[in-house]
Design a protein around this motif. Structure first.
Motif, PDB file in Angstrom:
ATOM      1  N   ARG A  87       0.824  -1.211   0.000  1.00 58.01           N
ATOM      2  CA  ARG A  87       0.000   0.000   0.000  1.00 58.01           C
ATOM      3  C   ARG A  87       0.860   1.264   0.000  1.00 58.01           C
ATOM      4  NH1 ARG A  87      -5.595  -0.831   1.366  1.00 58.01           N
ATOM      5  NH2 ARG A  87      -6.001  -3.063   1.659  1.00 58.01           N
ATOM      6  N   LYS A  91       0.358   4.069  -2.864  1.00 61.93           N
ATOM      7  CA  LYS A  91       0.124   5.473  -2.531  1.00 61.93           C
ATOM      8  C   LYS A  91       1.115   6.375  -3.247  1.00 61.93           C
ATOM      9  CE  LYS A  91      -1.868   4.665   2.058  1.00 61.93           C
ATOM     10  NZ  LYS A  91      -1.641   4.794   3.529  1.00 61.93           N
ATOM     11  N   SER A  95       0.067   9.215  -6.139  1.00 67.14           N
ATOM     12  CA  SER A  95       0.384  10.622  -5.903  1.00 67.14           C
ATOM     13  C   SER A  95       1.555  11.114  -6.736  1.00 67.14           C
ATOM     14  CB  SER A  95       0.689  10.846  -4.422  1.00 67.14           C
ATOM     15  OG  SER A  95       1.815  10.087  -4.021  1.00 67.14           O
TER      16      SER A  95
END
Length: 477
Positions: A87, A91, A95
């Motif tokens: 994760r 992420k 981003s």
């Protein structure tokens, strides 16, 4: 006036020179454009996805953004990994202002389990021939050691609801069901974000299915196939990609390629976060501190033990640790240390060995490839620990059996020599251990002559109680 032939010759020469100049300018412009084109960054992701690899990928993507790269190629070959680390990578991808292309390569590589989620999260997904993708079911060791996820479809679950109410309870625990449902929703959300096959993504989670490169392309799981990075860049040239900063048009044909390799920090984290290394560090740390506390002033065991213990604890806080297993390891070491001082005839030692072995097997809560402890290592550490306790216990026992060589007790039984005549029921001087002592002998039937040998029977302050040596020997008989 010039002759017409001369005019034609001059015109031909000028045209030739103009054509040469145009070619030169075009070449110069192409070279300038190539030099000004942002580079493509290649980030290898090999082996199990863990804290070290997640830290490396996150920092590499940040570096790609700082260098204004036009594309980051995440070259994947992984059997899966830890959910928190996966994760973290996703992420960073979501981003990232730089488009990220997940490329499963080279031939024979795979993106299983956690790798599937990373591929779904990337802006572009590609696979090399001979690679595979899928088997994304979350794995966790239950109390009985089983890892049975629920593979029933929602419609089938509703259909069987009445029957299951009256039948035996499902073998899949509520916790496992929650994990599968959460993972299915997660990959479905990623598929919808990137416009990929959400239905197959759910099947990869619920049924642990896999696809080859050609099948993945046909089912809209990936965007394209490529044999290597140069071919991938050629096929991506001119593609429109949307990131958090807006639309990007890739100009990857002929772009410079930079490969970011793991630095010392990533390699160090990868070493200490290996579960086997973490267990060894914890064991070394405990025994180093024990040696230092048992023999204050040695320094080296204490320093090495403290450093090893801190590194081991740092690694454990990054890994999925079962604290029951850690408690059993510490309890086992405590029992083994207590065996050295208490006369339990091996009971504590045997219990400590059993507790240590069971705790080492239970220490980590996952069977993800690369994050389990081999049974052979557990057996080796257990045997080494038992041998350590046996050797130290033997040394301690021999030390206890040695005669006392200092203090008041060391005087008892010592042989001395009278320095003067001493009448019965009186006191005199004798030499014991090379020193002058005041002695008395209340039971001597006759005079203790100068030079006569005596044995010390007791001590009261600075006064020794002695007896004639031949009388002591007769009493011993």
């Amino acid at each position: 006036m010039l002759h017409p032939d001369a005019v034609r010759e001059l015109s031909g020469t000028a045209g030739f020179l103009l054509r040469k100049a145009a070619v030169f300018l075009a070449t110069l412009m192409l070279c300038s454009a190539a030099a000004a084109s942002p580079a493509v960054v290649v980030i290898p992701l090999n082996g199990a996805v863990g804290p070290a690899s997640a830290d490396f990928v996150v920092r590499a993507l940040s570096r790609a953004a700082e260098e204004h790269a036009q594309l980051a190629v995440l070259e994947i070959d992984t059997p899966g990994g830890l959910d928190p680390s996966m994760r973290s990578i996703i992420k960073a991808i979501l981003s990232s202002p730089v488009p990220v292309a997940a490329f499963i390569a080279p031939g024979g590589a795979r993106a299983a389990s956690a790798g599937t989620y990373i591929v779904y999260a990337s802006h572009i997904a590609a696979m090399a021939p001979g690679t595979n993708l899928g088997a994304a079911t979350p794995i966790r060791i239950s109390a009985g050691g089983s890892t049975e996820p629920s593979s029933a479809e929602p419609g089938q679950a509703k259909k069987d609801a009445g029957a299951s109410a009256s039948s035996a309870p499902s073998t899949a625990s509520t916790e496992t069901t929650k994990q599968v449902q959460d993972a299915a929703a997660y990959i479905r959300g990623l598929a919808q974000l990137r416009g990929r096959n959400a239905q197959w993504g759910e099947r990869a989670v619920r049924e642990a299915v896999s696809l080859s490169a050609s099948e993945a392309l046909a089912q809209n799981v990936i965007d394209l196939n490529a044999s290597d990075v140069p071919e991938l860049l050629t096929k991506l040239n001119g593609r429109h990609v949307r990131t958090i900063t807006g639309d990007h048009v890739l100009a990857t044909s002929g772009a410079a390629v930079e490969t970011i390799l793991p630095d010392w920090r990533s390699r160090f984290l990868a070493t200490i976060t290996d579960p086997s290394v973490a267990l060894i560090l914890i064991t070394i740390g405990m025994y180093g501190l024990f040696f230092e506390f048992a023999n204050p002033g040695l320094a080296l065991p204490g320093v090495a033990g403290a450093i090893s213990l801190m590194l081991g604890l740092f690694a454990l806080q990054l890994l999925p640790v079962d604290f029951a297993g850690l408690g059993l390891i510490l309890l086992g070491i405590a029992f083994l240390v207590a065996e050295m001082f208490l006369p339990t005839f091996g009971t504590l030692g045997f219990g400590g060995i059993v507790a240590f072995a069971i705790g080492a097997l239970m220490l980590f809560r996952t069977d993800v490839p690369g994050y389990g402890i081999p049974v052979s290592l557990v057996i080796g550490l257990t045997l080494a620990t038992a041998l350590f306790v046996f050797v130290v216990s033997s040394i301690a026992l021999r030390a206890r059996r040695r005669p006392v060589v200092s203090g008041a007790e060391a005087m008892l039984g010592s042989i001395g020599e009278m320095l003067e005549d001493m009448p019965p029921s009186d006191s005199g001087w004798a030499r014991v251990h090379g020193e002058r002592w005041r002695v008395c002998c209340h039971e001597a039937p006759a005079l203790l002559a100068r030079g006569e040998r005596v044995r010390v029977l007791g001590r009261h302050g600075l006064m020794l109680t002695v007896a004639r040596l031949d009388e002591v020997k007769q009493g011993e008989k």
